[in-house]
Design a protein around this motif. Structure first.
Motif, PDB file in Angstrom:
ATOM      1  N   THR A  29       1.414  -1.129   0.223  1.00 41.73           N
ATOM      2  CA  THR A  29       0.105  -0.063   0.166  1.00 41.73           C
ATOM      3  C   THR A  29       0.902   1.302   0.077  1.00 41.73           C
ATOM      4  O   THR A  29       1.302   1.334   0.442  1.00 41.73           O
ATOM      5  N   GLY A  31       1.132   3.678   1.833  1.00 42.87           N
ATOM      6  CA  GLY A  31       1.199   3.727   3.208  1.00 42.87           C
ATOM      7  C   GLY A  31       2.359   3.356   4.361  1.00 42.87           C
ATOM      8  O   GLY A  31       3.328   3.213   4.234  1.00 42.87           O
ATOM      9  N   THR A  35       6.349   4.558   4.502  1.00 42.64           N
ATOM     10  CA  THR A  35       7.182   3.891   5.807  1.00 42.64           C
ATOM     11  C   THR A  35       8.777   3.321   5.121  1.00 42.64           C
ATOM     12  O   THR A  35       9.494   4.637   5.749  1.00 42.64           O
ATOM     13  N   ARG A 112       4.531   3.773   9.491  1.00 43.43           N
ATOM     14  CA  ARG A 112       2.278   3.361  10.142  1.00 43.43           C
ATOM     15  C   ARG A 112       2.684   1.950  10.326  1.00 43.43           C
ATOM     16  O   ARG A 112       3.997   1.119   9.720  1.00 43.43           O
ATOM     17  N   TRP A 113       1.925   1.192  10.060  1.00 49.31           N
ATOM     18  CA  TRP A 113       1.880  -0.500  10.382  1.00 49.31           C
ATOM     19  C   TRP A 113       1.609  -0.840   8.786  1.00 49.31           C
ATOM     20  O   TRP A 113       0.740  -0.267   8.178  1.00 49.31           O
ATOM     21  N   GLN A 118      -1.880  -4.596  10.237  1.00 47.30           N
ATOM     22  CA  GLN A 118      -3.205  -3.778  10.936  1.00 47.30           C
ATOM     23  C   GLN A 118      -4.549  -4.849  10.751  1.00 47.30           C
ATOM     24  O   GLN A 118      -5.293  -5.135  11.792  1.00 47.30           O
ATOM     25  N   LEU A 169      -8.297   1.803   3.039  1.00 49.36           N
ATOM     26  CA  LEU A 169      -8.624   2.976   3.476  1.00 49.36           C
ATOM     27  C   LEU A 169      -7.663   3.944   3.483  1.00 49.36           C
ATOM     28  O   LEU A 169      -6.613   4.052   2.999  1.00 49.36           O
ATOM     29  N   PRO A 170      -8.034   5.452   3.768  1.00 53.68           N
ATOM     30  CA  PRO A 170      -7.338   6.409   3.692  1.00 53.68           C
ATOM     31  C   PRO A 170      -5.772   6.209   4.293  1.00 53.68           C
ATOM     32  O   PRO A 170      -5.191   6.977   3.953  1.00 53.68           O
ATOM     33  N   TYR A 171      -5.948   5.382   5.655  1.00 53.74           N
ATOM     34  CA  TYR A 171      -4.594   5.525   6.211  1.00 53.74           C
ATOM     35  C   TYR A 171      -3.423   4.883   5.744  1.00 53.74           C
ATOM     36  O   TYR A 171      -2.626   5.176   5.614  1.00 53.74           O
ATOM     37  N   ASN A 172      -3.842   3.419   4.355  1.00 47.74           N
ATOM     38  CA  ASN A 172      -3.251   3.398   3.516  1.00 47.74           C
ATOM     39  C   ASN A 172      -3.270   4.472   2.000  1.00 47.74           C
ATOM     40  O   ASN A 172      -2.306   3.303   1.399  1.00 47.74           O
ATOM     41  N   ARG A 173      -4.097   4.826   1.531  1.00 46.59           N
ATOM     42  CA  ARG A 173      -3.925   5.665  -0.069  1.00 46.59           C
ATOM     43  C   ARG A 173      -2.675   6.654   0.723  1.00 46.59           C
ATOM     44  O   ARG A 173      -2.348   7.068   1.501  1.00 46.59           O
TER      45      ARG A 173
END
Length: 196
Positions: A29, A31, A35, A112-113, A118, A169-173
């Motif tokens: 991803t 995200g 990282t 990020r994780w 996740q 999810l936005p966290y991963n985009r």
């Protein structure tokens, strides 16, 4: 079907220093890519690669090395590319985890994780909550059973529906996570390579 061609970290490092280095496609991803990633790698998330594989492979004329966290998503990407007729595909053995463990250089960004962590958090939280909730509402135990069944299915089929859902999810985009941007980057780097 032939076994996937793997390449170890040392061999990849040697090839990156050659006159005709391979193209590195990181299928994690955005995200996860942000990282940590190998310098010069292109972020082409697995779902984007599947949706736009024909458009993307039209710009892959050199050897391609697929990278993910440990090799699972890279194996799925390899199957996708080979099914589309691309034969010059390799998988980084052990993924970015092995690359880092061997001490090779990486580029780091916001931490990020990774997606697998996740999935473990979400699946574990659902199971724990449903088991504890089943003390008051006994039918909740079936939610835990469904998650267990889903994880078993994911393992047997080498897919992960929860992971694919979480990757959206936005966290991963990322803002550059679209087919046009990826293709533009591939075209630009191809032009740069030909100019050298």
């Amino acid at each position: 079907m032939t076994a996937p061609a793997t390449i170890d970290s040392q061999d990849l490092s040697d090839r990156l220093g050659s006159a005709s280095p391979p193209r590195i496609l990181d299928v994690r991803t955005p995200g996860e890519f942000e990282t940590v990633h190998i310098a010069g790698a292109y972020n082409v998330p697995l779902d984007l690669l599947r949706e736009h594989r024909d458009e993307i492979i039209g710009h892959l004329d050199e050897d391609v090395v697929l990278v993910c966290r440990s090799g699972q998503r890279a194996s799925q990407a390899e199957e996708t590319l080979r099914a589309a007729g691309l034969d010059n595909v390799h998988i980084l053995d052990g993924g970015i985890t092995a690359w880092e463990a061997k001490g090779f250089a990486v580029r780091r960004g916001a931490q990020r994780w990774d997606l697998e962590r996740q999935v473990r958090l979400v699946a574990g939280s659902i199971v724990l909550t449903s088991v504890l909730g089943s003390l008051a509402a006994p039918k909740l135990k079936w939610v835990a059973a469904a998650i267990g069944g889903g994880l078993t299915f994911a393992s047997l089929t080498n897919t992960c529906a929860m992971g694919m859902a979480l990757s959206k999810l936005p966290y991963n985009r990322g803002v550059t996570c679209d087919a046009q941007t990826v293709v533009a980057q591939l075209i630009s780097s191809s032009a740069d390579q030909k100019a050298k």
